[in-house]
Write an enzyme that holds these catalytic residues in place. Structure first.
Site, PDB file in Angstrom:
ATOM      1  CE  LYS A  24     -14.537   9.898 -12.778  1.00 37.16           C
ATOM      2  NZ  LYS A  24     -15.829   9.358 -13.236  1.00 37.16           N
ATOM      3  CE1 TYR A  43     -12.559  12.053 -16.117  1.00 42.23           C
ATOM      4  CE2 TYR A  43     -10.315  11.523 -15.471  1.00 42.23           C
ATOM      5  CZ  TYR A  43     -11.613  11.130 -15.724  1.00 42.23           C
ATOM      6  OH  TYR A  43     -11.973   9.811 -15.570  1.00 42.23           O
TER       7      TYR A  43
END
Length: 371
Positions: free
Chosen positions: A158, A154
């Site tokens: 990002k 994650y």
């Protein structure tokens, strides 16, 4: 001002829904295209009520489908890209990287092909860290250029996607125009329909109203979902303004509000104490022990990987994320975008509490039916 339209990806999500509702109030907006992999029937009903203000076109599709993305962008004036996969258990590494990075690249390429001049990306505070629970960051700001060291899917997806978005600012569109991009990094987002809050409250309801105390060492400045949505609207207005756009393109902004600084545990408690909830009074494990236990669990996962997929219940990244002093100022967003929270802490708390109240009512009804 000429009529314009906007595509919102991840429109079925917690934040996406709020953005769509605020967008519907914008001047001269002709059409909102709402895109997600699937929409719940009750949400489609909500969106249909907005049709009296603006045309809402529902697009069910995957952002990894290039054809679908190109069709969604065709004839659109702006894209607000909130779609992403958040999975702290890291069970779907390849899916997370694909959706969060490749999906974003597909959208940017579609903007160039379809001459869409504005692209706003919902980034994450995790792009900046925290990298160590020992480091104290209070009222951080954009000039510090913080960057996460974690390789978990994650935060790293990002971080990569945000870099791609900001680097695309200034690209030449097919018709010779220019693509303007910017990214917003919200703090931890709370509010009605938050999946994290939902799971925390459900766990507490099944545990005599006792909330987890796992995250009590943190000090953060959570942000209400309505204020994050409002920041997206202001970024959109700024990029549509020829005078403001050159200063904003290629920039990222931390988005917080006036919610008091507190731990994640205290936030849950402050939102639910009126219903009789309390924080677990159990003996808390020292942070350094928790961190090394996470390390051992990760090592076990690595050593077992050739024969068995073991997913640690928590990792060093999760321990650090949930137990750090990590707060940020919204001063730059205020200066460049004219951002001021639309909802006060009192309003945000009240709206969230009303929703928690409805969850408790549902839980009680379900219990009665079972008995």
């Amino acid at each position: 001002m000429a009529a314009w339209s906007c595509l919102v990806t991840g429109a079925g999500g917690f934040l996406g829904q709020k953005i769509v509702h605020l967008l519907a109030e914008e001047m001269e907006l002709q059409e909102i295209r709402v895109m997600d992999i699937a929409f719940k029937p009750e949400l489609l009903e909500e969106f249909s009520k907005l049709q009296s203000k603006v045309k809402v076109t529902v697009l069910e599709g995957n952002i990894l489908d290039i054809q679908c993305v190109r069709q969604a962008c065709q004839g659109t004036s702006a894209v607000i890209h909130t779609a992403s996969i958040v999975d702290f258990n890291e069970k779907r590494e390849d899916v997370i990287m694909n959706v969060n990075v490749k999906g974003t690249q597909h959208l940017l390429e579609a903007c160039v092909q379809s001459n869409v001049p504005i692209f706003i990306y919902t980034s994450s505070l995790e792009v900046a860290g925290p990298n160590s629970y020992k480091e104290v960051v209070q009222n951080g700001h954009e000039e510090e250029r913080r960057e996460t060291i974690w390789t978990d899917p994650y935060p790293s997806s990002k971080k990569i996607a945000e870099k791609v978005v900001l680097a695309a600012s200034g690209w030449t569109l097919k018709n010779g125009g220019t693509l303007y991009t910017c990214a917003l990094r919200p703090m931890y987002i709370y509010g009605e329909r938050s999946q994290y809050l939902l799971s925390d409250i459900k766990r507490a309801l099944n545990n005599n109203g006792i909330l987890d105390s796992f995250r009590q060492f943190s000090i953060v400045n959570p942000v209400y979902v309505g204020n994050v949505a409002w920041a997206h609207i202001l970024a959109l207005r700024a990029l549509r303004d020829p005078k403001k756009a050159p200063n904003i393109q290629g920039q990222f902004y931390y988005i917080s509000d006036d919610t008091p600084y507190q731990s994640y545990s205290d936030l849950n408690y402050n939102l639910s104490k009126e219903f009789g909830f309390s924080i677990s009074a159990g003996i808390s494990c020292p942070l350094f022990l928790l961190y090394w236990l996470a390390f051992l669990l990760e090592m076990a996962s690595f050593l077992l990987s050739p024969i068995y997929r073991f997913h640690p219940p928590f990792t060093r990244h999760i321990v650090t994320l949930t137990n750090s002093v990590f707060t940020f100022s919204y001063e730059k967003a205020s200066r460049d975008l004219g951002y001021k929270p639309l909802f006060s802490w009192e309003e945000s708390r009240q709206k969230t509490m009303e929703w928690i109240g409805s969850l408790i009512k549902e839980h009680k009804t379900l219990k009665r039916k079972m008995h």
